[in-house]
Design a protein around this motif. Structure first.
Motif, PDB file in Angstrom:
ATOM      1  N   ASN A  85      37.231  32.350 -15.250  1.00 26.32           N
ATOM      2  CA  ASN A  85      36.673  31.107 -15.279  1.00 26.32           C
ATOM      3  C   ASN A  85      34.953  31.878 -15.295  1.00 26.32           C
ATOM      4  O   ASN A  85      34.566  33.255 -14.078  1.00 26.32           O
ATOM      5  N   PRO A  86      34.333  32.387 -16.020  1.00 23.19           N
ATOM      6  CA  PRO A  86      33.423  33.501 -16.543  1.00 23.19           C
ATOM      7  C   PRO A  86      32.298  32.881 -15.205  1.00 23.19           C
ATOM      8  O   PRO A  86      32.393  31.461 -14.982  1.00 23.19           O
ATOM      9  N   ARG A  87      31.388  33.411 -14.632  1.00 22.02           N
ATOM     10  CA  ARG A  87      30.361  33.082 -13.474  1.00 22.02           C
ATOM     11  C   ARG A  87      29.048  32.568 -13.844  1.00 22.02           C
ATOM     12  O   ARG A  87      28.511  32.550 -15.206  1.00 22.02           O
ATOM     13  N   ARG A  88      28.753  32.366 -12.567  1.00 25.01           N
ATOM     14  CA  ARG A  88      27.832  31.834 -13.072  1.00 25.01           C
ATOM     15  C   ARG A  88      26.618  31.176 -11.889  1.00 25.01           C
ATOM     16  O   ARG A  88      27.051  30.691 -10.604  1.00 25.01           O
ATOM     17  N   LEU A  89      25.871  32.199 -11.955  1.00 26.19           N
ATOM     18  CA  LEU A  89      25.698  32.860 -10.923  1.00 26.19           C
ATOM     19  C   LEU A  89      24.096  32.555 -10.859  1.00 26.19           C
ATOM     20  O   LEU A  89      23.048  33.393 -11.966  1.00 26.19           O
ATOM     21  N   SER A  90      22.485  32.158  -9.678  1.00 21.33           N
ATOM     22  CA  SER A  90      21.191  32.382 -10.306  1.00 21.33           C
ATOM     23  C   SER A  90      20.617  32.594  -9.068  1.00 21.33           C
ATOM     24  O   SER A  90      21.416  31.557  -7.550  1.00 21.33           O
ATOM     25  N   VAL A  91      19.574  32.596  -9.030  1.00 19.63           N
ATOM     26  CA  VAL A  91      18.360  33.499  -7.476  1.00 19.63           C
ATOM     27  C   VAL A  91      16.775  33.058  -7.763  1.00 19.63           C
ATOM     28  O   VAL A  91      16.507  33.487  -8.775  1.00 19.63           O
ATOM     29  N   GLY A  92      17.181  32.265  -6.914  1.00 22.27           N
ATOM     30  CA  GLY A  92      15.654  31.542  -6.814  1.00 22.27           C
ATOM     31  C   GLY A  92      15.460  30.238  -7.948  1.00 22.27           C
ATOM     32  O   GLY A  92      14.322  29.692  -7.714  1.00 22.27           O
ATOM     33  N   LEU A  93      16.659  30.332  -8.379  1.00 20.69           N
ATOM     34  CA  LEU A  93      17.006  28.385  -8.786  1.00 20.69           C
ATOM     35  C   LEU A  93      17.946  28.256  -8.817  1.00 20.69           C
ATOM     36  O   LEU A  93      18.962  28.403  -8.263  1.00 20.69           O
ATOM     37  N   GLU A  94      17.873  26.857  -9.232  1.00 24.41           N
ATOM     38  CA  GLU A  94      18.605  25.849  -8.157  1.00 24.41           C
ATOM     39  C   GLU A  94      20.488  26.068  -9.022  1.00 24.41           C
ATOM     40  O   GLU A  94      20.441  26.473 -10.408  1.00 24.41           O
TER      41      GLU A  94
END
Length: 453
Positions: free
Chosen positions: A319-328
């Motif tokens: 399961n690839p990671r999806r990470l956002s900082v400062g965005l939805e």
């Protein structure tokens, strides 16, 4: 002596229940019921005051329109967030993490205003000597600022009625208590009652009140949600505690624009406004690097240029990671699906990390185009040409939708030296803006061709 009875009050809606439940029976919120002691005033009689004389009913067209009187704080960034200054008779609630600068900013404001206005600083958390020590570090020790270390509401109200100041700062609302209630300071009943009394007094006397509020570990204001409904303006301090920069954002303002943003720098002399905040959020790379794209966002009435960084790498887990900082986070997953469906670029076997530089939080969808360009740039390991910026919302059909105030965004980009801006076709200027070329786009595949064309 009769045993004090307790009840459980919801911190979200204020509804009460005789016993604790996991879910509030009034608003269906989970884990919001807090045990409080019922108000048992001495005497056992009627605890409600007699009704005041009814106010006459008037029609709307008969009410005179009076211009709003404001008190300029002398701090330009703070005035911007407030809409031009503090309105007389208004109630402002400001929250943020511990140590982020709430008390410092308000102490600076009162120290600057005490020479021309009658003000009062009420400290419920620190002694007057601690407040004076902070003022000495800021260089404001010579200010004739009235200080009051008190947490009992009745004494604070008496001091306000006797002095009639133009501005009162209460630090903080969670430390106050009313002797008419039996619950402890900081409880739902005490916070609601103290805030209601101060709000009523502010409207009656025309005194502006600024209340500092604690935040929970989730980052929301502590206490009942009705606290935010009572006040006229709600401000939040944002920013990384490891950085010297602070952002003050307006989430509610009855006398100005919401989502207005003020940028400050924390120094040894207190908070100082930042004249050119876009420079804080832009890259300092000597040359273009893959995975970077400049987005032109709009915070209230101010356009800001923020660098969006993306890192796309091969996933080593199913399961690839999806990470956002400062965005939805959910919007990032949607944009990756649009990129695969309408541009033929898949990231289903890649980890994707997206970050907005400088700790700023971008909530508007006009950052979609810059996010996708940064992701493609990192995936292909090709840097965007220097001087390129972008803004625009990306729809599920692959179309690029317009963003508000496109002309102001383009002028801000030209002022900071950007020569090409990828924009939705509806935002293309009718007259050319000197120094910048606006490339009008309809779909996401066109944007990818124009970015490296």
């Amino acid at each position: 002596m009769a045993r004090a009875r307790t009840r459980h009050v919801c911190s979200e809606c204020g509804g009460s229940s005789p016993k604790w439940q996991g879910q509030c029976p009034h608003c269906d919120a989970w884990n919001t019921l807090v045990e409080t002691v019922e108000d048992a005033r001495a005497g056992g009689g009627n605890r409600f005051q007699p009704l005041a004389p009814a106010q006459p009913i008037v029609t709307l067209d008969a009410v005179p329109v009076v211009s709003i009187a404001r008190i300029p704080t002398g701090i330009e960034e703070f005035d911007r967030v407030l809409g031009g200054g503090i309105v007389e008779g208004s109630v402002v609630l400001i929250g943020g993490d511990p140590g982020i600068g709430k008390s410092t900013l308000l102490l600076q404001t009162l120290a600057a205003l005490c020479a021309t206005h009658e003000v009062l600083y009420v400290s419920g958390e620190e002694s007057v000597s601690q407040v004076a020590l902070r003022a000495h570090r800021m260089g404001a020790e010579s200010a004739h600022l009235p200080l009051m270390a008190e947490i009992e509401l009745e004494r604070i109200v008496a001091a306000i009625e006797s002095r009639r100041p133009a501005l009162v700062v209460v630090d903080s609302i969670q430390t106050l208590y009313s002797s008419q209630l039996q619950s402890v300071p900081g409880s739902v009943a005490q916070v609601r009652e103290c805030a209601a009394q101060l709000t009523r007094l502010s409207k009656q006397l025309g005194v502006a009140v600024v209340m500092i509020g604690h935040v929970t570990k989730e980052g929301t204001l502590a206490g009942p949600r009705v606290l935010e409904h009572m006040v006229d303006t709600v401000l939040y301090f944002e920013g990384d505690s490891h950085s010297s920069y602070r952002l003050v954002r307006a989430f509610k303002n009855r006398f100005g624009a919401v989502n207005e943003l003020g940028v400050f720098a924390m120094t040894d002399r207190g908070l100082r406004g930042v004249a050119n905040p876009s420079a804080l959020f832009l890259s300092t790379h000597a040359s273009g690097v893959p995975g970077s794209c400049v987005n032109i966002t709009q915070e209230g009435t101010r356009p800001l240029l923020v660098e969006i960084q993306a890192l796309v790498d091969t996933a080593h887990v199913p399961n690839p990671r999806r990470l956002s900082v400062g965005l939805e986070h959910n919007r990032l997953a949607m944009l990756l699906a649009v990129l695969h469906r309408h541009a033929g670029i898949g990231c289903y076997d890649q980890d994707v990390f997206v970050n907005a530089v400088g700790g700023v939080r971008i909530s508007e969808p006009a950052a979609d185009l810059a996010v996708l360009l940064a992701i493609v740039s990192s995936l292909k390991n090709r840097a965007l040409p220097r001087g390129v910026a972008a803004f625009g919302e990306v729809g599920l059909a692959g179309e690029i939708r317009p963003a508000p105030r496109g002309q102001e965004r383009l002028r801000e980009a030209a002022k900071l030296g950007f020569s090409r801006v990828l924009v939705p076709r509806a935002n293309a200027p009718r007259r050319a803006i000197e120094g910048v070329e606006a490339i009008a786009l309809d779909r996401i595949d066109q944007a990818l061709d124009a970015a490296w064309g």
